[in-house]
Enzyme design. Structure first.
Site, PDB file in Angstrom:
ATOM      1  N   ARG A  53       0.915  -1.542  -0.128  1.00 52.61           N
ATOM      2  CA  ARG A  53      -0.233   0.424  -0.212  1.00 52.61           C
ATOM      3  C   ARG A  53       0.992   1.506  -0.141  1.00 52.61           C
ATOM      4  O   ARG A  53       0.180   2.141  -0.565  1.00 52.61           O
ATOM      5  CB  ARG A  53      -0.913   0.039   1.377  1.00 52.61           C
ATOM      6  N   GLU A  93      -9.233   6.192   7.704  1.00 50.22           N
ATOM      7  CA  GLU A  93      -7.745   7.105   7.656  1.00 50.22           C
ATOM      8  C   GLU A  93      -7.716   7.865   6.653  1.00 50.22           C
ATOM      9  O   GLU A  93      -6.032   8.012   6.624  1.00 50.22           O
ATOM     10  CB  GLU A  93      -7.064   5.075   6.960  1.00 50.22           C
TER      11      GLU A  93
END
Length: 775
Positions: free
Chosen positions: A320, A725
């Site tokens: 990621r 997030e």
């Protein structure tokens, strides 16, 4: 007690967090508040005092003979498999056997009549070590070539090599990005109660009850249906309770079954911080080519991470990081490579953003390099590199997914205007030109963040909804509540689906008994997944009610509406509970299990191509700071944020999430510094040595707004977007503003190349370095 037979108007405003009053009055029940049955035992872990060593001998005689000790557990006492690796790589033992690989690694567990007795006894072990050379940081691991904990990833598009070679301008650089401890208010805890046969019940503070269930079964050598894991709420998670809780659940359950008594395991904060993983720290090397306008033509990036002794979630975390190394910027030619390095430190793990922040800050450093090189405003360079729209040739990510929903331009334009960025920047430049000891900086940074688990199979959820014959509603779903308000949002969805007031819906604890095979509450997906699953359950029940009402009152199903606490059947209106009572008498099923899986997503890791994300969330922040060039101390004067949550499910909760994420992100980049000594012991292992932001550290002026015009193009729950997030990375605006303030001492001609966290010491050293460069 509320009487549901009374007609009550639906609230027109977002309900507050369902546990808000309980939180502030102390009535909220956490795992450690559960009454302990008579005979409850307490476990404590015996931890390694070496970072890398062979175990020659272990003498636990004094441990076993200590006051209150019932027994000791080691690897030999495990009936199943001595491993809690979440990825199935069998590289994360519960108890070390012949070798320890980080300072703080569990070797045994003491079980005693009290927690104090267990804790004191655990210190009495006599262990003979043969020390081995430890690899403690990224540079040492690279030099030793000791390998990866998981296979690396490469993302590539275009021809980065030739494009770099022919670029009008080219810069090479390196950035160090520190890790971060989760520092939740409630630490790790597990409370296991043995049942008949192989049964065991575990109360835990975990973000992933199903994984804890499977791990306990694996360790005990039993089946998953023998294990029940319950989670009412957590005192914070932030990713640290996604996999790290497996160890504590397994040890508590192992002891409970061994002595057939309830067992609780709760480590001290010091041991908690030493034995559990953190955010990965990175060393990022970049080679960027660009033209006279500041537009990037090519990028080559190497992302090396300190992963620790085992794989844990380092594979998807470092993946990621590459997925977000573009942030909001289009790279025509790009190659990005991860290096998940094995080190003799605790195995690092998930943390809010899950590698994304490390990728985003690299992108912002590259923008900053270009801007100072060309003498431009960083915002001008950012805007020049923004993604375009599908079909214009500037919409493809390094992993070959098209950015179809790009709104970053509008977000930035609106924030630039509402924050008065240009006028304030002019004031900052004028102030710094006077040569004051106090220098100021201002920066506007964007964020584009992909939403979905990159492990495609995790993008599923279940929910269970019961409507009782008095019209009350029971809701259970697979998500966990860690303070973020997930339960409140899902209950809102259920209440709205049935057209009843919020208070009619009873929110119950997450348990593996009701919803099986759940995914972790992580990746900002809690509302997306569980909200849709709950809605699916509601729609099943409503369809049955509609068929029943249509037959009973002779109307078409589409003529039936649920709203305002009533059910309208053609021209007839009745209270919701009246219809439910009649349906019950007619033997209509009033319970349903809902399910949802995210559509469209797919990912081919080997090829580095696919659509790993269902959609993107966007945001931007402007921060203004002041620094003292004699001491390096600084403060955040003002922050303005505009964030995209689509059509908000609950604006009050979402704004709270944005505020909290920003402050946590700011802490990661300013005050929160992890430090290991040369022996490999974590020395920042308590609030006395590890500094999270305080209320006094927040921006003096703090303006947060949601992009009310936004609506998710994809059919998510109510067209909302994830919020957990993405706003974490808005804290980067503080880091970039600090950098501008430092750059002012060299007339903005040199990129300060601040490493993170930008502590006052690092700020001061950067100021002195740039003064030297100017001279």
């Amino acid at each position: 007690m509320k009487d549901f037979t009374e007609e009550t108007a639906l609230t027109q405003t977002d309900p507050r967090h369902d546990s808000a009053v309980k939180h502030v009055t102390g009535r909220a029940e956490y795992a450690d508040d559960i009454p302990e049955p008579v005979g409850t035992l307490h476990a404590y872990l015996g931890l390694s005092t070496r970072a890398h060593a062979r175990i020659r001998a272990i003498d636990l005689t004094r441990v076993r003979g200590a006051v209150g000790v019932v027994g000791v557990l080691s690897a030999a006492d495990i009936p199943g498999i001595n491993d809690v690796s979440p990825t199935g790589r069998d590289d994360e033992p519960i108890f070390a056997t012949d070798k320890v690989e980080f300072w703080g690694q569990p070797i045994f567990a003491v079980v005693a009549e009290s927690r104090d007795a267990a804790r004191r006894a655990a210190r009495l072990a006599e262990i003979d070590y043969e020390d081995l050379p430890p690899l403690l940081d990224i540079d040492a691991a690279r030099a030793a070539g000791d390998g990866y904990v998981t296979p690396p990833l490469t993302l590539e598009r275009g021809e980065p090599g030739p494009a770099l070679a022919t670029a009008p301008h080219r810069i090479r650089g390196r950035m160090r990005v520190g890790g971060q401890d989760h520092m939740y208010l409630e630490g790790h805890i597990a409370f296991a109660l043995p049942g008949e046969d192989d049964d065991v019940l575990v109360h835990s503070s975990t973000q992933h009850p199903s994984e804890a269930q499977h791990m306990v079964a694996r360790v005990l050598g039993i089946r998953s249906n023998d294990v029940t894991v319950n989670v009412r709420r957590m005192g914070g998670g932030f990713g640290g309770k996604e996999t790290q809780m497996n160890l504590f659940c397994a040890v508590a359950a192992l002891a409970a079954k061994r002595w057939n008594r309830p067992v609780k395991l709760r480590p001290d904060r010091d041991d908690d911080m030493q034995a559990t993983g953190k955010r990965h720290d990175f060393v990022i090397d970049y080679d960027v080519g660009f033209d006279e306008t500041g537009r990037i033509t090519a990028l080559d990036g190497e992302f090396a991470a300190r992963c620790g002794f085992s794989s844990d979630l380092s594979g998807p975390v470092t993946d990621r990081a590459l997925f977000h190394a573009d942030n909001a910027y289009f790279y025509p030619n790009v190659r990005l490579r991860s290096h998940p390095l094995k080190t003799n430190t605790v195995s690092n793990t998930a943390f809010r953003g899950f590698g994304g922040p490390q990728g985003v800050i690299a992108a912002e450093r590259i923008i900053e390099e270009i801007a100072y090189s060309l003498g431009k405003d960083t915002l001008e360079v950012r805007r020049a590199n923004f993604y375009g729209q599908p079909g214009d040739g500037r919409d493809l990510t390094p992993y070959h997914q098209s950015v179809e929903d790009n709104v970053i331009g509008r977000i930035v334009d609106e924030l630039e205007a509402s924050s008065d960025y240009q006028a304030r920047r002019a004031v900052v430049l004028a102030h710094n030109a006077e040569g004051s000891v106090i220098r100021r900086g201002i920066a506007l940074t964007p964020v584009k963040f992909g939403i979905s688990f990159t492990a495609t199979w995790y993008n599923q959820a279940g929910a269970l909804v019961h409507v009782y014959n008095d019209g009350s509603i029971h809701l259970n779903h697979g998500g966990t509540e860690m303070g973020q308000g997930l339960n409140t949002k899902i209950a809102q969805i259920v209440a709205e689906a049935f057209g009843v007031e919020f208070g009619r819906v009873k929110i119950t604890r997450t348990t593996t008994e009701k919803v099986p095979n759940t995914s972790a509450t992580a990746a900002s997906s809690g509302s997306d997944l569980n909200g849709m699953a709950a809605l699916d359950a509601c729609q099943q029940i409503k369809a049955r009610l509609g068929d029943f009402a249509a037959e009973r009152w002779g109307v078409a199903p589409e003529a039936i509406r649920f709203e305002g606490g009533q059910v309208h059947v053609g021209d007839t209106a009745m209270r919701f509970e009246e219809l439910i009572g009649a349906a019950y008498m007619a033997r209509v099923q009033l319970s349903a299990a809902g399910f949802y899986k995210t559509p469209k997503i797919h990912w081919d890791r080997a090829a580095g191509k696919g659509r790993p994300f269902y959609y993107f969330a966007y945001g931007a922040s402007v921060s203004e700071v002041s620094i003292d060039t004699l001491t390096g101390e600084y403060r955040v004067e003002r922050t303005d944020i505009l964030h995209d949550v689509g059509r908000s499910l609950n604006a009050e909760l979402d704004i709270g999430q944005v505020e909290g994420a920003f402050v946590q992100g700011m802490g990661w980049l300013t005050t929160e510094e992890l430090w290991w000594d040369k022996a490999g012991q974590l020395r920042t292992h308590a609030p006395s040595t590890y500094k999270i932001p305080l209320a006094s550290d927040r921006p003096r002026v703090f303006n947060v707004a949601l992009a009310e015009w936004s609506e998710n193009r994809e059919p998510t729950i109510k067209r909302s977007k994830a919020v957990g997030e993405p706003p974490f990375m808005l804290g980067i605006s503080v880091f970039e503003a600090l950098s501008m303030a430092v750059a002012s001492v060299a007339d903005y001609r040199v990129c300060p190349r601040l490493d993170a966290p930008a502590t006052p010491e690092r700020v001061l050293m950067a100021v002195e370095r740039l003064r030297g460069a100017r001279a």
